[in-house]
Design an enzyme around this catalytic site. Structure first.
Site, mmCIF file in Angstrom:
data_model
loop_
_atom_site.group_PDB
_atom_site.id
_atom_site.type_symbol
_atom_site.label_atom_id
_atom_site.label_comp_id
_atom_site.label_asym_id
_atom_site.label_seq_id
_atom_site.Cartn_x
_atom_site.Cartn_y
_atom_site.Cartn_z
ATOM 1 N N HIS A 125 32.678 35.833 -41.679
ATOM 2 C CA HIS A 125 32.194 34.469 -41.897
ATOM 3 C C HIS A 125 31.847 33.812 -40.571
ATOM 4 O O HIS A 125 32.342 34.224 -39.527
ATOM 5 C CB HIS A 125 33.255 33.634 -42.626
ATOM 6 C CG HIS A 125 33.492 34.106 -44.022
ATOM 7 N ND1 HIS A 125 34.384 35.113 -44.318
ATOM 8 C CD2 HIS A 125 32.931 33.727 -45.201
ATOM 9 C CE1 HIS A 125 34.363 35.328 -45.628
ATOM 10 N NE2 HIS A 125 33.496 34.510 -46.176
ATOM 11 N N ARG A 137 31.449 30.295 -34.376
ATOM 12 C CA ARG A 137 32.433 31.379 -34.312
ATOM 13 C C ARG A 137 32.093 32.360 -35.429
ATOM 14 O O ARG A 137 32.381 32.119 -36.592
ATOM 15 C CB ARG A 137 33.859 30.869 -34.480
ATOM 16 C CG ARG A 137 34.891 32.000 -34.593
ATOM 17 C CD ARG A 137 36.327 31.495 -34.576
ATOM 18 N NE ARG A 137 36.610 30.463 -35.537
ATOM 19 C CZ ARG A 137 37.183 30.655 -36.739
ATOM 20 N NH1 ARG A 137 37.537 31.870 -37.124
ATOM 21 N NH2 ARG A 137 37.421 29.619 -37.538
ATOM 22 N N TYR A 138 31.436 33.442 -35.044
ATOM 23 C CA TYR A 138 31.162 34.518 -35.987
ATOM 24 C C TYR A 138 32.421 35.369 -36.027
ATOM 25 O O TYR A 138 32.674 36.164 -35.127
ATOM 26 C CB TYR A 138 29.956 35.348 -35.538
ATOM 27 C CG TYR A 138 28.634 34.657 -35.748
ATOM 28 C CD1 TYR A 138 27.868 34.918 -36.873
ATOM 29 C CD2 TYR A 138 28.149 33.736 -34.824
ATOM 30 C CE1 TYR A 138 26.652 34.286 -37.073
ATOM 31 C CE2 TYR A 138 26.936 33.091 -35.012
ATOM 32 C CZ TYR A 138 26.189 33.380 -36.147
ATOM 33 O OH TYR A 138 24.993 32.745 -36.340
ATOM 34 N N CYS A 139 33.232 35.171 -37.044
ATOM 35 C CA CYS A 139 34.527 35.830 -37.171
ATOM 36 C C CYS A 139 34.333 37.063 -38.062
ATOM 37 O O CYS A 139 34.158 36.951 -39.273
ATOM 38 C CB CYS A 139 35.526 34.849 -37.784
ATOM 39 S SG CYS A 139 37.220 35.422 -37.767
ATOM 40 N N MET A 140 34.339 38.239 -37.445
ATOM 41 C CA MET A 140 33.972 39.473 -38.124
ATOM 42 C C MET A 140 35.179 40.356 -38.409
ATOM 43 O O MET A 140 36.206 40.260 -37.747
ATOM 44 C CB MET A 140 32.972 40.260 -37.263
ATOM 45 C CG MET A 140 31.695 39.503 -36.918
ATOM 46 S SD MET A 140 30.674 39.121 -38.351
ATOM 47 C CE MET A 140 31.097 37.411 -38.663
#
Length: 177
Positions: A125, A137-140
């Protein structure tokens, strides 16, 4: 110097726009053979791996992260930072053309899901609480990614990204860890 940078930008753009056409979604049976149960759960069933107990949350090596399903380039260590969440986090995608954002209504809130364009893999997300310059913040999920170290980029078919990590480039040569 500006002319060289512009030529490099055009070359990388042409390479990336022609190269990404090769990234496809494998069949269901191929994915079940290729992926671990966790990778399948995360990428195909919108799962989430445990925080602080995954492959890349604290990876500090220079390189790029690609979709574990299709190999499409997604993120760079140059844009990675420690978000203190226990998942690999990035300020922006390496190849925005390989990312799709979707509304995700679940967990009693609405979030923005990040999906790989060609394989349609669930990656994680994106949130609006990241550091400058993007505030994102691309939290992968590590389980959705495959890390390609700089010294393997050429060999693995991602040579167009080597220049990003060369000394003297305006970018850092290491992630933001």
């Amino acid at each position: 110097m500006y002319v060289y940078q512009r030529m490099l930008f055009i070359a990388l753009t042409l390479i990336s726009t022609t190269a990404f056409a090769e990234y496809t979604r494998p069949s269901e049976s191929e994915m079940k053979k290729k992926l671990t149960p966790l990778q399948y759960h995360v990428t195909q069933e919108k799962g989430t791996e445990p925080a602080f107990d995954n492959a890349y949350w604290n990876n500090e090596q220079a390189g790029i992260y690609v979709d574990v399903v299709s190999g499409e380039p997604l993120f760079s260590s140059l844009d990675k930072y420690d978000s203190k969440t226990g998942w690999p986090s990035f300020t922006k995608p390496l190849a925005p053309e390989n990312i799709e954002l979707r509304e995700d209504k679940g967990w009693f809130t609405t979030r923005t899901e990040v999906v790989s364009k060609h394989a349609q893999s669930h990656l994680g997300h994106v949130f609006n609480d990241g550091p400058p310059p993007t505030g994102k913040r691309y939290c992968m999920n590590s389980a959705a990614l495959l890390f390609i170290p700089v010294d393997q980029l050429e060999k693995q078919g991602y040579g167009q990204y080597v220049q990003l990590f060369k000394k003297g480039n305006d970018s850092k040569t290491k992630g933001h860890q």
